[in-house]
Design a protein around this motif. Structure first.
Motif, PDB file in Angstrom:
ATOM      1  N   HIS A  60      32.506  50.406  46.455  1.00  0.00           N
ATOM      2  CA  HIS A  60      33.185  51.612  46.907  1.00  0.00           C
ATOM      3  C   HIS A  60      34.648  51.565  46.504  1.00  0.00           C
ATOM      4  O   HIS A  60      35.171  50.518  46.162  1.00  0.00           O
ATOM      5  N   LEU A  61      35.273  52.728  46.541  1.00  0.00           N
ATOM      6  CA  LEU A  61      36.697  52.872  46.319  1.00  0.00           C
ATOM      7  C   LEU A  61      37.315  53.342  47.623  1.00  0.00           C
ATOM      8  O   LEU A  61      36.605  53.783  48.520  1.00  0.00           O
ATOM      9  N   GLY A  62      38.628  53.283  47.730  1.00  0.00           N
ATOM     10  CA  GLY A  62      39.218  53.751  48.962  1.00  0.00           C
ATOM     11  C   GLY A  62      40.724  53.770  48.952  1.00  0.00           C
ATOM     12  O   GLY A  62      41.363  53.455  47.951  1.00  0.00           O
ATOM     13  N   ILE A  63      41.259  54.118  50.120  1.00  0.00           N
ATOM     14  CA  ILE A  63      42.696  54.109  50.340  1.00  0.00           C
ATOM     15  C   ILE A  63      42.939  53.449  51.688  1.00  0.00           C
ATOM     16  O   ILE A  63      42.366  53.850  52.704  1.00  0.00           O
ATOM     17  N   GLN A  64      43.773  52.426  51.695  1.00  0.00           N
ATOM     18  CA  GLN A  64      44.163  51.750  52.925  1.00  0.00           C
ATOM     19  C   GLN A  64      45.424  52.415  53.451  1.00  0.00           C
ATOM     20  O   GLN A  64      46.460  52.429  52.786  1.00  0.00           O
ATOM     21  N   CYS A  93      34.573  44.682  59.529  1.00  0.00           N
ATOM     22  CA  CYS A  93      34.065  44.684  58.156  1.00  0.00           C
ATOM     23  C   CYS A  93      35.018  43.867  57.291  1.00  0.00           C
ATOM     24  O   CYS A  93      36.232  43.969  57.448  1.00  0.00           O
ATOM     25  N   CYS A  94      34.474  43.069  56.412  1.00  0.00           N
ATOM     26  CA  CYS A  94      35.275  42.318  55.440  1.00  0.00           C
ATOM     27  C   CYS A  94      36.344  41.478  56.117  1.00  0.00           C
ATOM     28  O   CYS A  94      37.490  41.430  55.674  1.00  0.00           O
ATOM     29  N   TYR A  95      35.954  40.831  57.208  1.00  0.00           N
ATOM     30  CA  TYR A  95      36.839  39.937  57.954  1.00  0.00           C
ATOM     31  C   TYR A  95      38.068  40.644  58.512  1.00  0.00           C
ATOM     32  O   TYR A  95      39.120  40.044  58.679  1.00  0.00           O
ATOM     33  N   ALA A  96      37.918  41.931  58.821  1.00  0.00           N
ATOM     34  CA  ALA A  96      39.018  42.710  59.402  1.00  0.00           C
ATOM     35  C   ALA A  96      38.465  43.715  60.408  1.00  0.00           C
ATOM     36  O   ALA A  96      37.313  44.131  60.324  1.00  0.00           O
ATOM     37  N   ARG A  97      39.292  44.096  61.376  1.00  0.00           N
ATOM     38  CA  ARG A  97      38.988  45.183  62.311  1.00  0.00           C
ATOM     39  C   ARG A  97      39.750  46.411  61.834  1.00  0.00           C
ATOM     40  O   ARG A  97      40.957  46.336  61.589  1.00  0.00           O
ATOM     41  N   SER A  98      39.057  47.534  61.703  1.00  0.00           N
ATOM     42  CA  SER A  98      39.680  48.737  61.146  1.00  0.00           C
ATOM     43  C   SER A  98      39.081  50.005  61.741  1.00  0.00           C
ATOM     44  O   SER A  98      37.918  50.017  62.150  1.00  0.00           O
ATOM     45  N   ARG A 110      30.972  56.103  46.923  1.00  0.00           N
ATOM     46  CA  ARG A 110      31.436  56.003  48.312  1.00  0.00           C
ATOM     47  C   ARG A 110      32.942  55.765  48.347  1.00  0.00           C
ATOM     48  O   ARG A 110      33.470  54.958  47.579  1.00  0.00           O
ATOM     49  N   TRP A 111      33.612  56.484  49.249  1.00  0.00           N
ATOM     50  CA  TRP A 111      35.052  56.352  49.473  1.00  0.00           C
ATOM     51  C   TRP A 111      35.298  55.958  50.916  1.00  0.00           C
ATOM     52  O   TRP A 111      34.782  56.581  51.840  1.00  0.00           O
ATOM     53  N   GLU A 112      36.098  54.926  51.106  1.00  0.00           N
ATOM     54  CA  GLU A 112      36.478  54.423  52.421  1.00  0.00           C
ATOM     55  C   GLU A 112      37.983  54.606  52.585  1.00  0.00           C
ATOM     56  O   GLU A 112      38.765  54.105  51.784  1.00  0.00           O
ATOM     57  N   THR A 113      38.390  55.349  53.607  1.00  0.00           N
ATOM     58  CA  THR A 113      39.797  55.378  53.986  1.00  0.00           C
ATOM     59  C   THR A 113      39.877  54.626  55.304  1.00  0.00           C
ATOM     60  O   THR A 113      39.018  54.791  56.165  1.00  0.00           O
ATOM     61  N   PHE A 114      40.884  53.776  55.447  1.00  0.00           N
ATOM     62  CA  PHE A 114      40.907  52.921  56.624  1.00  0.00           C
ATOM     63  C   PHE A 114      42.315  52.490  56.990  1.00  0.00           C
ATOM     64  O   PHE A 114      43.215  52.462  56.158  1.00  0.00           O
ATOM     65  N   HIS A 115      42.469  52.169  58.271  1.00  0.00           N
ATOM     66  CA  HIS A 115      43.696  51.575  58.798  1.00  0.00           C
ATOM     67  C   HIS A 115      43.299  50.258  59.445  1.00  0.00           C
ATOM     68  O   HIS A 115      42.499  50.242  60.392  1.00  0.00           O
ATOM     69  N   THR A 116      43.817  49.152  58.937  1.00  0.00           N
ATOM     70  CA  THR A 116      43.461  47.831  59.440  1.00  0.00           C
ATOM     71  C   THR A 116      44.214  47.549  60.730  1.00  0.00           C
ATOM     72  O   THR A 116      45.427  47.717  60.812  1.00  0.00           O
ATOM     73  N   LEU A 117      43.455  47.111  61.750  1.00  0.00           N
ATOM     74  CA  LEU A 117      44.011  46.825  63.071  1.00  0.00           C
ATOM     75  C   LEU A 117      44.266  45.336  63.280  1.00  0.00           C
ATOM     76  O   LEU A 117      45.060  44.958  64.132  1.00  0.00           O
TER      77      LEU A 117
END
Length: 162
Positions: A60-64, A93-98, A110-117
């Protein structure tokens, strides 16, 4: 400032880590038995690879996003682009909470936009009621029902996941 995100599935993690370490002239920021990630500044990208049994290639591609507000703004842009949004709140996911918003482009990428917590100790928590594809932490977007607030046109906060 937001960061572009690329996640590749790889057949041989160790060989791929050697290749990308040489390409980026940098060791991975995160390295696990099934995952590695480089947080690069030039270009500004979150580049991740994993060996979780999926076919090699672009996962997938995305924007953090740098903040919850930036994630909400990206959600409005995704909605305007016409993709159905599938939100995930405080997911592992991927060893992070987001917090995340998933969609697909017209070609099915697939596109994932996310903010890592924060960090997590596992690749994927596997918590219900996520509609995952069974091999990774990303939802099966065709099985999940997009959630959109008809008043604002953006994502509806969900308890848990999808």
């Amino acid at each position: 400032m937001n960061r572009f995100h690329v996640h590749l599935n790889v057949a041989d993690l160790a060989t791929s880590i050697r290749f990308y370490t040489a390409l980026f002239a940098s060791e991975p920021t995160v390295r696990k038995d099934d995952y590695a990630k480089w947080m690069l500044e030039d270009p500004r990208v979150n580049f991740a690879i994993s060996s979780t049994g999926r076919a090699p290639g672009v996962d997938h591609l995305g924007i953090q996003a740098d903040s919850a507000e930036a994630l909400a703004a990206l959600g409005h842009r995704l909605d305007a682009a016409g993709g159905g949004l599938v939100p995930e709140q405080a997911t592992v996911c991927c060893y992070a909470r987001s917090d995340k918003l998933w969609t697909e482009d017209p070609q099915g990428t697939r596109w994932e936009t996310f903010h890592t917590l924060g960090e997590a100790t596992t690749y994927y928590a596997g918590e219900a009621p996520c509609a995952t594809d069974g091999a990774t932490c990303s939802p099966d977007l065709r099985a999940a029902k997009p959630k959109v607030d008809k008043g604002t046109g953006c994502c509806v906060p969900a308890s848990g996941c999808c």
